[in-house]
Write an enzyme that holds these catalytic residues in place. Structure first.
Site, PDB file in Angstrom:
ATOM      1  N   GLY A   1     -21.503   7.146   4.199  1.00  0.00           N
ATOM      2  CA  GLY A   1     -20.591   7.643   3.212  1.00  0.00           C
ATOM      3  C   GLY A   1     -20.937   7.194   1.858  1.00  0.00           C
ATOM      4  O   GLY A   1     -21.026   6.049   1.567  1.00  0.00           O
ATOM      5  N   VAL A   2     -21.042   8.238   0.887  1.00  0.00           N
ATOM      6  CA  VAL A   2     -21.473   7.904  -0.511  1.00  0.00           C
ATOM      7  C   VAL A   2     -20.802   8.499  -1.199  1.00  0.00           C
ATOM      8  O   VAL A   2     -21.344   9.081  -2.043  1.00  0.00           O
ATOM      9  CB  VAL A   2     -23.282   8.256  -0.554  1.00  0.00           C
ATOM     10  N   GLY A   3     -19.287   8.210  -1.244  1.00  0.00           N
ATOM     11  CA  GLY A   3     -18.700   8.518  -2.217  1.00  0.00           C
ATOM     12  C   GLY A   3     -18.581   7.610  -3.443  1.00  0.00           C
ATOM     13  O   GLY A   3     -19.685   7.097  -3.638  1.00  0.00           O
TER      14      GLY A   3
ATOM     15  N   LYS B   1       0.850  -1.111  -0.077  1.00  0.00           N
ATOM     16  CA  LYS B   1      -0.034  -0.257   0.075  1.00  0.00           C
ATOM     17  C   LYS B   1       0.721   1.183   0.165  1.00  0.00           C
ATOM     18  O   LYS B   1       1.857   1.156   0.484  1.00  0.00           O
ATOM     19  CB  LYS B   1      -0.879   0.115   1.368  1.00  0.00           C
TER      20      LYS B   1
ATOM     21  N   VAL C   1     -17.377   4.461  -4.013  1.00  0.00           N
ATOM     22  CA  VAL C   1     -17.903   3.160  -3.640  1.00  0.00           C
ATOM     23  C   VAL C   1     -19.392   3.032  -2.761  1.00  0.00           C
ATOM     24  O   VAL C   1     -20.366   2.464  -3.145  1.00  0.00           O
ATOM     25  CB  VAL C   1     -17.108   2.149  -2.753  1.00  0.00           C
TER      26      VAL C   1
END
Length: 343
Positions: A178-180, A81, A182
């Protein structure tokens, strides 16, 4: 704690500090375990790291998660990462990511990168100018978010089988934090499966889109955490299950797309103590990794989705073994990975 102490105690192989004075690049690549193949994992680019130590800790923590995610999904890859400490103020983003591409190339193929929080397919196009060790490219697999969301929906269906006695989501009440990228695709998947969805996000435009396009109901984060629902789906950054939020939850299960949803392992214990089933995040959200791994092997969209669909079987196995033992699902998943790595 010194870097060598962190590496030795955590079973890591390496941490690479990569810089370029011309572009302001400050990047860290953490390598956890590459026994099964080269490290594959996204690049997180943020301007919010308060210190190099914080950025290194984040890279290492995320790299370990990628080892476990790849192994449990049966992929021929290990855990790697990258994080980039973005410069404060103005900078040439294209040049910075070209510089990062040269840095990735210098690692000789031990690490393959792709997009993650704070990066995009556009950034990867600049990275590819100087290395072949990059996936998630526009004309190949592209944005992995839809496949990640599809895999989470399949994980949620397996969860429903064990918690509600039926492997479908119709009529289930799901709260999505969270509605980014994904999170929004997950809301779409849930809507298509007939679930009732509530959403919260700091981005008002994203919330409005979820409401208009997918019939979601908008609430603030505090209300979302306090709602009586069936499944809570954390889809923002990590640590969503913590001392402040855990006591508020009134759900039967937690199954979402975010990485490192438990702030600490004791929060997993506390969820179990309250009778809330926790689905290991790295098992549920492996769809994106499956997608880019398929690109590295030779992209075939149908194969990527078919393999992501198998997340249902993985979660089904994890939850069944947890029921048959005295272990929590995250402990079962960890043991399954450790068995693969030791084989």
């Amino acid at each position: 704690m010194s870097y060598f102490t962190q590496l030795l105690e955590g079973g890591y192989e390496a941490v690479h500090l990569l810089s370029d004075s011309r572009t302001g690049l400050r990047a860290i690549v953490g390598m956890h375990n590459t026994r099964l193949g080269p490290g594959l994992g996204g690049t997180r680019a943020l301007a919010t790291y308060t210190s190099e130590e914080e950025a290194v800790a984040d890279a290492l923590r995320l790299a370990r998660g990628m080892t476990y995610k790849a192994a449990l999904a049966g992929l021929p890859h290990g855990g790697g990462k990258a994080v980039i400490m973005l410069p404060r103020g103005n900078f040439d983003r294209a040049k910075l990511f070209e510089s990062f591409g040269r840095a990735v190339e210098s690692l000789g193929g031990r690490y393959i990168t792709t997009e993650d929080s704070g990066t995009s397919t556009d950034d990867m196009e600049h990275v590819r100018k100087h290395t072949k060790h990059v996936v998630g490219l526009k004309e190949r697999s592209g944005d992995p978010s839809p496949v990640t969301a599809y895999g989470v929906a399949r994980a949620m269906e397996a969860t429903a089988k064990h918690v509600f006695g039926r492997p479908d989501l119709k009529g289930l009440r799901v709260t999505v934090l969270g509605v980014g990228h994904v999170g929004m695709y997950l809301v779409k998947e849930l809507h298509e499966r007939g679930a009732k969805v509530w959403v919260s996000d700091i981005n008002a435009a994203s919330v409005a889109h979820a409401v208009k396009e997918y019939g979601a109901t908008a609430v603030d984060a505090d209300t979302l955490h306090r709602m009586e629902a069936d499944v809570f789906a954390p889809c923002a950054l990590g640590g969503a299950i913590n001392d402040a939020t855990l006591p508020l939850l009134k759900v039967k299960a937690v199954c979402g797309a975010a990485n490192n949803q438990l702030l600490t392992m004791r929060h997993g214990e506390q969820l179990a103590g309250r009778g809330i089933l926790y689905v290991p995040d790295y098992a549920a959200n492996a769809g994106g990794l499956i997608n880019v791994a398929q690109e590295w092997a030779g992209y075939d969209r149908e194969k990527a989705y078919a393999r992501a669909s198998n997340i249902f079987d993985t979660i089904d196995t994890v939850l069944r073994r947890a029921k048959e033992s005295s272990l929590r699902p995250e402990q079962v998943a960890d043991r399954m990975v450790e068995e693969k790595l030791a084989a």
